[in-house]
Design a protein around this motif. Structure first.
Motif, PDB file in Angstrom:
ATOM      1  N   LEU A 136       0.808  -1.218   0.000  1.00 46.76           N
ATOM      2  CA  LEU A 136       0.000   0.000   0.000  1.00 46.76           C
ATOM      3  C   LEU A 136       0.843   1.272   0.000  1.00 46.76           C
ATOM      4  N   THR A 137       2.116   1.162  -0.319  1.00 45.37           N
ATOM      5  CA  THR A 137       2.961   2.364  -0.303  1.00 45.37           C
ATOM      6  C   THR A 137       2.610   3.339  -1.421  1.00 45.37           C
ATOM      7  N   LEU A 138       1.869   2.881  -2.422  1.00 47.14           N
ATOM      8  CA  LEU A 138       1.457   3.800  -3.486  1.00 47.14           C
ATOM      9  C   LEU A 138       0.454   4.833  -2.985  1.00 47.14           C
ATOM     10  N   ASN A 139      -0.044   4.672  -1.765  1.00 45.34           N
ATOM     11  CA  ASN A 139      -0.862   5.738  -1.165  1.00 45.34           C
ATOM     12  C   ASN A 139      -0.089   7.041  -1.046  1.00 45.34           C
ATOM     13  N   LYS A 140       1.218   6.964  -1.147  1.00 50.47           N
ATOM     14  CA  LYS A 140       2.038   8.179  -1.082  1.00 50.47           C
ATOM     15  C   LYS A 140       1.698   9.146  -2.216  1.00 50.47           C
ATOM     16  N   LEU A 141       1.120   8.632  -3.301  1.00 53.43           N
ATOM     17  CA  LEU A 141       0.763   9.501  -4.425  1.00 53.43           C
ATOM     18  C   LEU A 141      -0.321  10.505  -4.049  1.00 53.43           C
ATOM     19  N   TYR A 142      -1.061  10.224  -2.973  1.00 54.86           N
ATOM     20  CA  TYR A 142      -2.088  11.169  -2.539  1.00 54.86           C
ATOM     21  C   TYR A 142      -1.481  12.506  -2.124  1.00 54.86           C
TER      22      TYR A 142
END
Length: 488
Positions: A136-142
Protein backbone atom coordinates in the motif's frame (compact mmCIF):
# COMPACT_ATOMS: atom_id res chain seq x y z
CA UNK A 1 -19.40 28.73 89.27
CA UNK A 2 -17.64 25.43 88.69
CA UNK A 3 -20.03 24.57 85.89
CA UNK A 4 -19.33 27.93 84.22
CA UNK A 5 -15.59 27.44 84.37
CA UNK A 6 -15.96 23.93 82.96
CA UNK A 7 -17.99 25.21 80.01
CA UNK A 8 -15.48 27.99 79.35
CA UNK A 9 -12.61 25.47 79.44
CA UNK A 10 -14.35 23.22 76.92
CA UNK A 11 -15.06 26.17 74.69
CA UNK A 12 -11.39 27.21 74.94
CA UNK A 13 -10.28 23.70 73.92
CA UNK A 14 -12.79 23.45 71.08
CA UNK A 15 -11.92 26.88 69.71
CA UNK A 16 -8.45 25.86 68.43
CA UNK A 17 -9.98 22.74 66.87
CA UNK A 18 -12.62 24.79 65.12
CA UNK A 19 -10.01 27.28 63.93
CA UNK A 20 -7.77 24.45 62.74
CA UNK A 21 -10.52 22.82 60.68
CA UNK A 22 -11.60 26.16 59.30
CA UNK A 23 -8.05 26.94 58.21
CA UNK A 24 -7.61 23.43 56.79
CA UNK A 25 -10.79 23.70 54.72
CA UNK A 26 -9.73 27.09 53.39
CA UNK A 27 -6.35 25.75 52.33
CA UNK A 28 -7.99 22.67 50.83
CA UNK A 29 -10.43 24.73 48.75
CA UNK A 30 -7.65 27.07 47.67
CA UNK A 31 -5.66 24.02 46.56
CA UNK A 32 -8.63 22.74 44.56
CA UNK A 33 -9.05 26.14 42.98
CA UNK A 34 -5.34 26.16 42.08
CA UNK A 35 -5.66 22.73 40.48
CA UNK A 36 -8.71 23.82 38.54
CA UNK A 37 -6.92 26.93 37.34
CA UNK A 38 -3.84 24.94 36.38
CA UNK A 39 -5.94 22.36 34.56
CA UNK A 40 -7.84 25.05 32.74
CA UNK A 41 -4.59 26.75 31.76
CA UNK A 42 -3.08 23.46 30.62
CA UNK A 43 -6.21 22.60 28.66
CA UNK A 44 -6.19 26.01 27.02
CA UNK A 45 -2.52 25.56 26.17
CA UNK A 46 -3.17 22.13 24.71
CA UNK A 47 -6.10 23.44 22.69
CA UNK A 48 -3.96 26.29 21.40
CA UNK A 49 -1.36 23.73 20.35
CA UNK A 50 -3.95 21.51 18.69
CA UNK A 51 -5.87 24.27 16.91
CA UNK A 52 -3.16 25.17 14.46
CA UNK A 53 -3.74 28.05 12.12
CA UNK A 54 -3.84 26.91 8.48
CA UNK A 55 -0.57 27.22 6.61
CA UNK A 56 0.18 27.36 2.94
CA UNK A 57 2.74 24.54 3.24
CA UNK A 58 2.71 21.14 4.93
CA UNK A 59 4.86 18.28 6.14
CA UNK A 60 3.04 15.08 5.28
CA UNK A 61 3.47 11.39 5.98
CA UNK A 62 1.25 8.38 5.38
CA UNK A 63 -0.19 5.55 7.45
CA UNK A 64 -1.88 2.36 6.30
CA UNK A 65 -2.74 -1.03 7.75
CA UNK A 66 -2.03 -4.60 6.72
CA UNK A 67 1.52 -5.32 7.92
CA UNK A 68 2.75 -7.07 11.10
CA UNK A 69 4.37 -3.78 12.13
CA UNK A 70 1.36 -1.45 11.96
CA UNK A 71 1.60 -0.37 15.61
CA UNK A 72 5.33 0.26 15.36
CA UNK A 73 4.88 2.58 12.38
CA UNK A 74 2.00 4.28 14.19
CA UNK A 75 4.36 5.06 17.09
CA UNK A 76 7.05 6.22 14.65
CA UNK A 77 4.55 8.50 12.90
CA UNK A 78 3.53 10.11 16.20
CA UNK A 79 7.16 10.71 17.16
CA UNK A 80 7.82 12.25 13.73
CA UNK A 81 4.83 14.60 14.05
CA UNK A 82 5.74 15.66 17.58
CA UNK A 83 9.39 16.18 16.73
CA UNK A 84 8.40 18.49 13.88
CA UNK A 85 6.09 20.41 16.20
CA UNK A 86 8.93 20.72 18.71
CA UNK A 87 11.05 22.35 15.99
CA UNK A 88 8.30 24.99 15.52
CA UNK A 89 7.97 24.38 11.79
CA UNK A 90 5.90 26.94 9.88
CA UNK A 91 3.65 24.38 8.22
CA UNK A 92 0.70 22.08 8.80
CA UNK A 93 1.41 18.52 9.90
CA UNK A 94 -0.61 16.13 7.74
CA UNK A 95 -1.09 12.37 7.98
CA UNK A 96 -2.48 10.64 4.89
CA UNK A 97 -4.28 7.74 6.59
CA UNK A 98 -6.10 4.94 4.85
CA UNK A 99 -9.73 4.37 5.84
CA UNK A 100 -8.84 1.19 7.76
CA UNK A 101 -6.62 3.00 10.26
CA UNK A 102 -8.30 2.55 13.70
CA UNK A 103 -10.36 5.57 14.82
CA UNK A 104 -8.55 5.70 18.18
CA UNK A 105 -5.25 6.17 16.34
CA UNK A 106 -6.73 8.93 14.22
CA UNK A 107 -8.11 10.59 17.34
CA UNK A 108 -4.69 10.45 19.04
CA UNK A 109 -3.01 11.98 16.00
CA UNK A 110 -5.52 14.81 15.80
CA UNK A 111 -6.22 15.62 19.44
CA UNK A 112 -2.93 14.73 21.14
CA UNK A 113 -0.39 15.39 18.38
CA UNK A 114 -2.07 18.27 16.57
CA UNK A 115 -1.91 16.61 13.16
CA UNK A 116 -4.39 17.02 10.35
CA UNK A 117 -5.52 13.56 9.24
CA UNK A 118 -6.69 13.09 5.65
CA UNK A 119 -8.59 9.80 5.17
CA UNK A 120 -8.11 8.13 1.78
CA UNK A 121 -9.03 4.91 0.01
CA UNK A 122 -6.13 2.55 -0.62
CA UNK A 123 -4.70 2.78 -4.10
CA UNK A 124 -4.66 -0.59 -5.79
CA UNK A 125 -1.17 -1.90 -6.46
CA UNK A 126 -1.27 -3.45 -9.94
CA UNK A 127 2.25 -4.86 -9.73
CA UNK A 128 2.64 -8.53 -8.91
CA UNK A 129 6.28 -8.52 -7.80
CA UNK A 130 6.06 -6.14 -4.83
CA UNK A 131 7.16 -7.00 -1.32
CA UNK A 132 4.12 -7.59 0.90
CA UNK A 133 5.12 -4.79 3.24
CA UNK A 134 5.07 -2.37 0.26
CA UNK A 135 1.59 -3.34 -0.93
CA UNK A 136 0.00 0.00 0.00
CA UNK A 137 2.96 2.36 -0.30
CA UNK A 138 1.46 3.80 -3.49
CA UNK A 139 -0.86 5.74 -1.16
CA UNK A 140 2.04 8.18 -1.08
CA UNK A 141 0.76 9.50 -4.42
CA UNK A 142 -2.09 11.17 -2.54
CA UNK A 143 0.45 13.84 -1.57
CA UNK A 144 -0.14 15.38 -5.01
CA UNK A 145 -3.83 15.64 -4.14
CA UNK A 146 -3.21 17.98 -1.17
CA UNK A 147 -4.06 20.98 -3.32
CA UNK A 148 -4.83 23.20 -0.33
CA UNK A 149 -1.07 23.66 0.05
CA UNK A 150 1.46 25.38 -2.15
CA UNK A 151 4.30 22.99 -1.26
CA UNK A 152 4.37 19.66 0.58
CA UNK A 153 7.38 17.87 2.05
CA UNK A 154 6.46 14.19 1.89
CA UNK A 155 8.14 12.03 4.53
CA UNK A 156 8.58 8.43 5.58
CA UNK A 157 8.02 7.78 9.27
CA UNK A 158 11.61 6.61 9.81
CA UNK A 159 13.05 10.10 9.38
CA UNK A 160 14.81 11.76 12.31
CA UNK A 161 14.95 15.56 12.12
CA UNK A 162 17.97 17.31 13.58
CA UNK A 163 16.85 20.84 12.77
CA UNK A 164 14.12 22.89 11.11
CA UNK A 165 13.99 22.43 7.32
CA UNK A 166 11.34 24.98 6.32
CA UNK A 167 13.62 26.25 3.55
CA UNK A 168 12.56 23.18 1.57
CA UNK A 169 9.26 24.91 0.82
CA UNK A 170 11.21 27.23 -1.48
CA UNK A 171 12.03 24.35 -3.78
CA UNK A 172 10.34 23.71 -7.14
CA UNK A 173 7.58 21.40 -8.37
CA UNK A 174 9.57 18.28 -7.47
CA UNK A 175 12.81 17.88 -5.49
CA UNK A 176 14.43 14.75 -4.03
CA UNK A 177 17.73 13.40 -2.67
CA UNK A 178 20.02 10.86 -4.30
CA UNK A 179 21.31 8.69 -1.46
CA UNK A 180 21.90 6.10 -4.19
CA UNK A 181 24.16 7.38 -6.98
CA UNK A 182 21.56 6.70 -9.66
CA UNK A 183 18.12 6.58 -7.98
CA UNK A 184 16.69 9.24 -5.71
CA UNK A 185 15.15 8.25 -2.40
CA UNK A 186 11.45 8.80 -1.77
CA UNK A 187 11.83 8.91 2.02
CA UNK A 188 11.79 12.71 1.71
CA UNK A 189 10.86 14.80 -1.30
CA UNK A 190 9.29 18.16 -2.03
CA UNK A 191 6.34 18.54 -4.40
CA UNK A 192 3.82 21.04 -5.61
CA UNK A 193 0.35 19.48 -5.28
CA UNK A 194 -1.61 19.21 -8.51
CA UNK A 195 -4.83 17.36 -9.27
CA UNK A 196 -3.71 16.98 -12.88
CA UNK A 197 -0.47 15.28 -11.86
CA UNK A 198 -2.33 13.05 -9.38
CA UNK A 199 -4.87 11.95 -11.99
CA UNK A 200 -2.08 11.27 -14.48
CA UNK A 201 -0.22 9.16 -11.92
CA UNK A 202 -3.34 7.11 -11.20
CA UNK A 203 -3.80 6.65 -14.94
CA UNK A 204 -0.19 5.47 -15.24
CA UNK A 205 -0.93 2.91 -12.54
CA UNK A 206 -3.95 1.67 -14.46
CA UNK A 207 -2.07 1.21 -17.71
CA UNK A 208 0.84 -0.48 -15.90
CA UNK A 209 3.80 1.87 -16.09
CA UNK A 210 7.07 -0.03 -15.64
CA UNK A 211 8.05 -0.27 -11.98
CA UNK A 212 11.26 -2.08 -10.99
CA UNK A 213 10.33 -2.65 -7.31
CA UNK A 214 6.54 -2.63 -7.43
CA UNK A 215 6.36 0.11 -4.79
CA UNK A 216 6.37 3.91 -4.52
CA UNK A 217 10.15 4.16 -4.93
CA UNK A 218 10.21 2.60 -8.37
CA UNK A 219 7.06 4.32 -9.61
CA UNK A 220 7.98 7.87 -8.61
CA UNK A 221 11.58 7.40 -9.83
CA UNK A 222 10.21 6.31 -13.19
CA UNK A 223 7.74 9.20 -13.31
CA UNK A 224 10.56 11.74 -12.84
CA UNK A 225 13.39 10.07 -14.79
CA UNK A 226 15.47 13.19 -15.51
CA UNK A 227 16.03 14.42 -11.96
CA UNK A 228 19.69 13.44 -11.97
CA UNK A 229 20.36 16.07 -14.64
CA UNK A 230 18.66 18.85 -12.68
CA UNK A 231 20.54 21.55 -10.71
CA UNK A 232 21.19 21.31 -6.99
CA UNK A 233 18.75 23.15 -4.76
CA UNK A 234 20.08 26.13 -2.80
CA UNK A 235 17.51 28.23 -0.92
CA UNK A 236 17.20 31.72 -2.47
CA UNK A 237 18.17 34.39 0.07
CA UNK A 238 15.00 36.45 -0.55
CA UNK A 239 12.67 33.55 0.46
CA UNK A 240 11.19 33.27 -3.02
CA UNK A 241 10.04 29.92 -4.39
CA UNK A 242 11.73 28.23 -7.29
CA UNK A 243 10.11 26.58 -10.29
CA UNK A 244 11.09 23.33 -11.95
CA UNK A 245 12.79 20.19 -10.66
CA UNK A 246 15.84 20.16 -8.39
CA UNK A 247 18.11 17.71 -6.65
CA UNK A 248 18.26 18.13 -2.89
CA UNK A 249 21.63 18.04 -1.09
CA UNK A 250 22.43 14.79 0.69
CA UNK A 251 22.13 16.51 4.07
CA UNK A 252 18.35 16.38 3.77
CA UNK A 253 18.34 12.56 3.63
CA UNK A 254 21.45 11.29 5.36
CA UNK A 255 21.55 7.51 5.21
CA UNK A 256 22.33 6.17 8.69
CA UNK A 257 24.93 3.80 7.23
CA UNK A 258 27.11 6.81 6.36
CA UNK A 259 27.31 7.62 10.04
CA UNK A 260 28.35 4.11 11.03
CA UNK A 261 31.43 4.34 8.82
CA UNK A 262 33.00 7.31 10.63
CA UNK A 263 30.78 7.55 13.74
CA UNK A 264 30.05 11.18 12.95
CA UNK A 265 28.36 13.24 10.28
CA UNK A 266 30.47 14.94 7.66
CA UNK A 267 28.16 15.76 4.76
CA UNK A 268 29.47 19.00 3.21
CA UNK A 269 26.80 19.48 0.53
CA UNK A 270 23.97 21.15 2.38
CA UNK A 271 22.99 21.21 6.05
CA UNK A 272 22.96 18.01 8.08
CA UNK A 273 19.24 18.14 8.75
CA UNK A 274 17.49 14.77 8.40
CA UNK A 275 18.59 11.19 9.08
CA UNK A 276 16.84 8.31 7.34
CA UNK A 277 16.98 4.60 8.11
CA UNK A 278 16.43 2.62 4.89
CA UNK A 279 17.04 -1.09 4.60
CA UNK A 280 15.72 -4.14 6.42
CA UNK A 281 12.63 -3.51 8.58
CA UNK A 282 14.21 -5.00 11.69
CA UNK A 283 16.94 -2.33 11.56
CA UNK A 284 14.52 0.53 12.22
CA UNK A 285 15.60 2.84 15.06
CA UNK A 286 12.48 2.47 17.21
CA UNK A 287 13.26 -1.12 18.18
CA UNK A 288 14.77 -1.52 21.64
CA UNK A 289 17.70 -3.58 20.31
CA UNK A 290 18.70 -0.80 17.89
CA UNK A 291 21.18 0.58 20.44
CA UNK A 292 24.04 -0.07 21.06
CA UNK A 293 24.02 -2.43 18.06
CA UNK A 294 23.39 0.65 15.89
CA UNK A 295 24.62 3.82 17.64
CA UNK A 296 22.00 6.14 16.14
CA UNK A 297 19.18 4.19 17.78
CA UNK A 298 19.66 6.14 21.01
CA UNK A 299 19.08 9.41 19.13
CA UNK A 300 15.65 8.28 17.98
CA UNK A 301 14.74 6.99 21.45
CA UNK A 302 15.84 10.26 23.03
CA UNK A 303 13.59 12.09 20.59
CA UNK A 304 10.67 9.89 21.57
CA UNK A 305 11.46 10.37 25.25
CA UNK A 306 11.26 14.14 24.76
CA UNK A 307 8.06 14.02 22.71
CA UNK A 308 5.72 11.03 22.98
CA UNK A 309 7.16 9.20 25.96
CA UNK A 310 6.78 5.50 26.82
CA UNK A 311 3.56 5.43 28.83
CA UNK A 312 1.97 2.85 26.52
CA UNK A 313 4.72 0.27 27.10
CA UNK A 314 5.34 0.78 30.82
CA UNK A 315 2.48 -1.45 32.12
CA UNK A 316 3.83 -4.43 30.16
CA UNK A 317 7.37 -3.68 31.34
CA UNK A 318 6.25 -3.62 34.98
CA UNK A 319 4.19 -6.81 34.60
CA UNK A 320 7.09 -8.71 33.06
CA UNK A 321 9.48 -7.42 35.71
CA UNK A 322 7.22 -8.65 38.51
CA UNK A 323 6.80 -12.04 36.82
CA UNK A 324 10.54 -12.48 36.35
CA UNK A 325 11.30 -11.53 39.95
CA UNK A 326 8.62 -13.99 41.06
CA UNK A 327 10.19 -16.76 38.99
CA UNK A 328 13.60 -16.09 40.51
CA UNK A 329 12.19 -16.20 44.04
CA UNK A 330 10.02 -19.29 43.56
CA UNK A 331 12.69 -21.38 41.84
CA UNK A 332 15.22 -20.50 44.50
CA UNK A 333 12.86 -21.37 47.37
CA UNK A 334 11.63 -24.57 45.70
CA UNK A 335 15.10 -25.96 45.00
CA UNK A 336 15.42 -27.99 48.27
CA UNK A 337 11.95 -29.48 47.80
CA UNK A 338 12.32 -30.82 44.25
CA UNK A 339 11.66 -34.57 44.48
CA UNK A 340 14.74 -36.67 43.83
CA UNK A 341 14.65 -40.42 43.12
CA UNK A 342 17.83 -42.34 42.51
CA UNK A 343 18.39 -45.48 40.46
CA UNK A 344 21.69 -47.24 40.97
CA UNK A 345 20.85 -49.78 38.26
CA UNK A 346 21.60 -48.53 34.74
CA UNK A 347 19.53 -50.08 31.98
CA UNK A 348 18.28 -48.96 28.61
CA UNK A 349 15.13 -47.22 29.90
CA UNK A 350 17.10 -45.17 32.44
CA UNK A 351 19.65 -44.25 29.76
CA UNK A 352 16.86 -42.99 27.51
CA UNK A 353 15.42 -40.95 30.37
CA UNK A 354 18.82 -39.42 31.06
CA UNK A 355 19.32 -38.58 27.37
CA UNK A 356 15.88 -36.97 27.25
CA UNK A 357 16.55 -34.96 30.37
CA UNK A 358 19.83 -33.73 28.92
CA UNK A 359 17.98 -32.55 25.85
CA UNK A 360 15.34 -30.84 27.98
CA UNK A 361 18.01 -29.12 30.07
CA UNK A 362 19.91 -27.80 27.04
CA UNK A 363 16.74 -26.59 25.34
CA UNK A 364 15.57 -24.90 28.54
CA UNK A 365 18.86 -22.98 28.71
CA UNK A 366 18.57 -21.96 25.04
CA UNK A 367 14.95 -20.91 25.60
CA UNK A 368 16.05 -18.77 28.54
CA UNK A 369 18.19 -16.72 26.14
CA UNK A 370 15.72 -16.63 23.24
CA UNK A 371 12.22 -16.31 24.71
CA UNK A 372 12.74 -13.04 26.68
CA UNK A 373 13.95 -11.32 23.52
CA UNK A 374 10.54 -11.78 21.89
CA UNK A 375 8.57 -10.89 25.03
CA UNK A 376 10.05 -7.42 25.47
CA UNK A 377 7.75 -4.75 23.92
CA UNK A 378 9.44 -3.92 20.63
CA UNK A 379 9.09 -0.14 20.88
CA UNK A 380 10.20 0.31 24.49
CA UNK A 381 13.22 2.48 25.27
CA UNK A 382 16.45 0.70 24.47
CA UNK A 383 17.80 0.88 28.04
CA UNK A 384 14.58 -0.55 29.47
CA UNK A 385 14.48 -3.19 26.75
CA UNK A 386 17.96 -4.53 27.41
CA UNK A 387 17.42 -4.43 31.18
CA UNK A 388 14.17 -6.40 30.84
CA UNK A 389 15.85 -8.90 28.53
CA UNK A 390 18.74 -9.48 30.95
CA UNK A 391 16.36 -9.91 33.91
CA UNK A 392 14.17 -12.28 31.91
CA UNK A 393 17.11 -14.38 30.80
CA UNK A 394 18.39 -14.63 34.37
CA UNK A 395 14.91 -15.61 35.61
CA UNK A 396 14.37 -18.35 33.03
CA UNK A 397 17.94 -19.59 33.44
CA UNK A 398 17.29 -19.97 37.17
CA UNK A 399 14.61 -22.55 36.33
CA UNK A 400 17.17 -24.77 34.59
CA UNK A 401 19.79 -24.10 37.27
CA UNK A 402 17.53 -25.06 40.17
CA UNK A 403 15.65 -27.86 38.42
CA UNK A 404 18.69 -29.75 37.14
CA UNK A 405 21.09 -28.66 39.91
CA UNK A 406 23.48 -26.98 37.49
CA UNK A 407 26.29 -24.60 38.47
CA UNK A 408 25.23 -20.99 38.12
CA UNK A 409 28.33 -19.44 36.55
CA UNK A 410 28.58 -21.67 33.43
CA UNK A 411 24.87 -21.27 32.72
CA UNK A 412 24.99 -17.49 33.12
CA UNK A 413 28.34 -16.95 31.40
CA UNK A 414 26.66 -16.18 28.02
CA UNK A 415 24.52 -13.61 29.81
CA UNK A 416 27.60 -11.94 31.25
CA UNK A 417 29.24 -12.00 27.82
CA UNK A 418 26.15 -10.39 26.26
CA UNK A 419 26.31 -7.64 28.85
CA UNK A 420 30.01 -7.19 28.10
CA UNK A 421 29.33 -6.99 24.36
CA UNK A 422 26.81 -4.20 24.99
CA UNK A 423 29.48 -2.26 26.84
CA UNK A 424 31.96 -2.84 24.02
CA UNK A 425 29.47 -1.66 21.39
CA UNK A 426 28.44 1.37 23.45
CA UNK A 427 32.04 2.47 24.07
CA UNK A 428 31.87 6.14 22.98
CA UNK A 429 35.49 6.85 22.03
CA UNK A 430 36.00 4.78 18.90
CA UNK A 431 37.74 6.77 16.21
CA UNK A 432 35.61 5.33 13.40
CA UNK A 433 33.25 2.52 12.53
CA UNK A 434 36.01 0.21 11.31
CA UNK A 435 37.80 0.31 14.67
CA UNK A 436 34.47 -0.30 16.38
CA UNK A 437 33.78 -3.30 14.17
CA UNK A 438 37.24 -4.75 14.83
CA UNK A 439 36.78 -4.28 18.58
CA UNK A 440 33.46 -6.13 18.50
CA UNK A 441 34.98 -8.92 16.41
CA UNK A 442 37.92 -9.21 18.81
CA UNK A 443 35.59 -9.39 21.78
CA UNK A 444 33.52 -12.13 20.11
CA UNK A 445 36.69 -14.07 19.21
CA UNK A 446 37.95 -13.93 22.80
CA UNK A 447 34.54 -14.86 24.20
CA UNK A 448 33.98 -17.98 22.11
CA UNK A 449 36.35 -20.20 24.20
CA UNK A 450 34.50 -19.14 27.36
CA UNK A 451 31.19 -20.20 25.83
CA UNK A 452 32.65 -23.57 24.81
CA UNK A 453 34.17 -24.22 28.26
CA UNK A 454 30.85 -23.29 29.88
CA UNK A 455 29.01 -25.73 27.61
CA UNK A 456 31.40 -28.55 28.46
CA UNK A 457 31.08 -27.77 32.17
CA UNK A 458 27.28 -27.79 31.95
CA UNK A 459 27.24 -31.16 30.17
CA UNK A 460 29.62 -32.70 32.72
CA UNK A 461 27.64 -31.42 35.70
CA UNK A 462 24.39 -32.51 34.06
CA UNK A 463 25.74 -36.03 33.56
CA UNK A 464 26.82 -36.28 37.19
CA UNK A 465 23.47 -34.94 38.39
CA UNK A 466 21.46 -37.36 36.25
CA UNK A 467 23.54 -40.35 37.29
CA UNK A 468 22.85 -39.52 40.94
CA UNK A 469 19.26 -38.36 40.57
CA UNK A 470 16.57 -39.50 38.15
CA UNK A 471 13.81 -36.91 38.21
CA UNK A 472 10.99 -39.15 37.03
CA UNK A 473 10.31 -42.81 38.01
CA UNK A 474 9.67 -45.28 35.22
CA UNK A 475 6.07 -45.43 34.08
CA UNK A 476 4.02 -48.36 35.32
CA UNK A 477 6.47 -49.26 38.07
CA UNK A 478 4.56 -49.68 41.32
CA UNK A 479 7.37 -50.88 43.55
CA UNK A 480 10.97 -49.80 43.67
CA UNK A 481 13.24 -52.04 41.58
CA UNK A 482 16.16 -53.93 43.04
CA UNK A 483 19.02 -51.65 43.83
CA UNK A 484 16.70 -48.72 44.55
CA UNK A 485 18.15 -46.29 47.01
CA UNK A 486 16.41 -43.12 48.13
CA UNK A 487 18.58 -40.18 48.95
CA UNK A 488 16.18 -38.56 51.39
Amino acid sequence: MVETLRREGMAWREKPKSAFWSTFMRVFFLFLAFLATTTATTTAHELSQQIRLPHKNAYATMMYMGTPRDYEFYVATRVLIRSLARLHVDADLVVIASVDVPPRWVQALEQEDGAKVVRVENLNNPYKHFDKRFKLTLNKLYAWNLVDYDRVVMLDSDNLFLQNTDELFQCGQFCAVFINPCIFHTGLFVLKPSKEVFKDMVHELEIGRENPDGADQGFISGYFPDLLDRPMFHPPPNATKLNGHYRLPLGYQMDATYYYLRLRWNVPCGPNSVITFPGAPWLKPWYWWSYPVFPLGISWHNTRLQTLGYGAEMPMVLIQTVIYLGIITVTRLARPNIPKLCYRRIDRSVSLIQAGLKLVAIWSILAAYIVPFFLVPTTVHTLLGWSLYLIGTFALSSIAINSFFLPMLPVLSPLLLIFGSLLVMAFPWYSNGIVRGLAIFGYAFCSSPIVWVSFVKIMACLQVSLEREAFFPRLGESTPPPGFNKLY
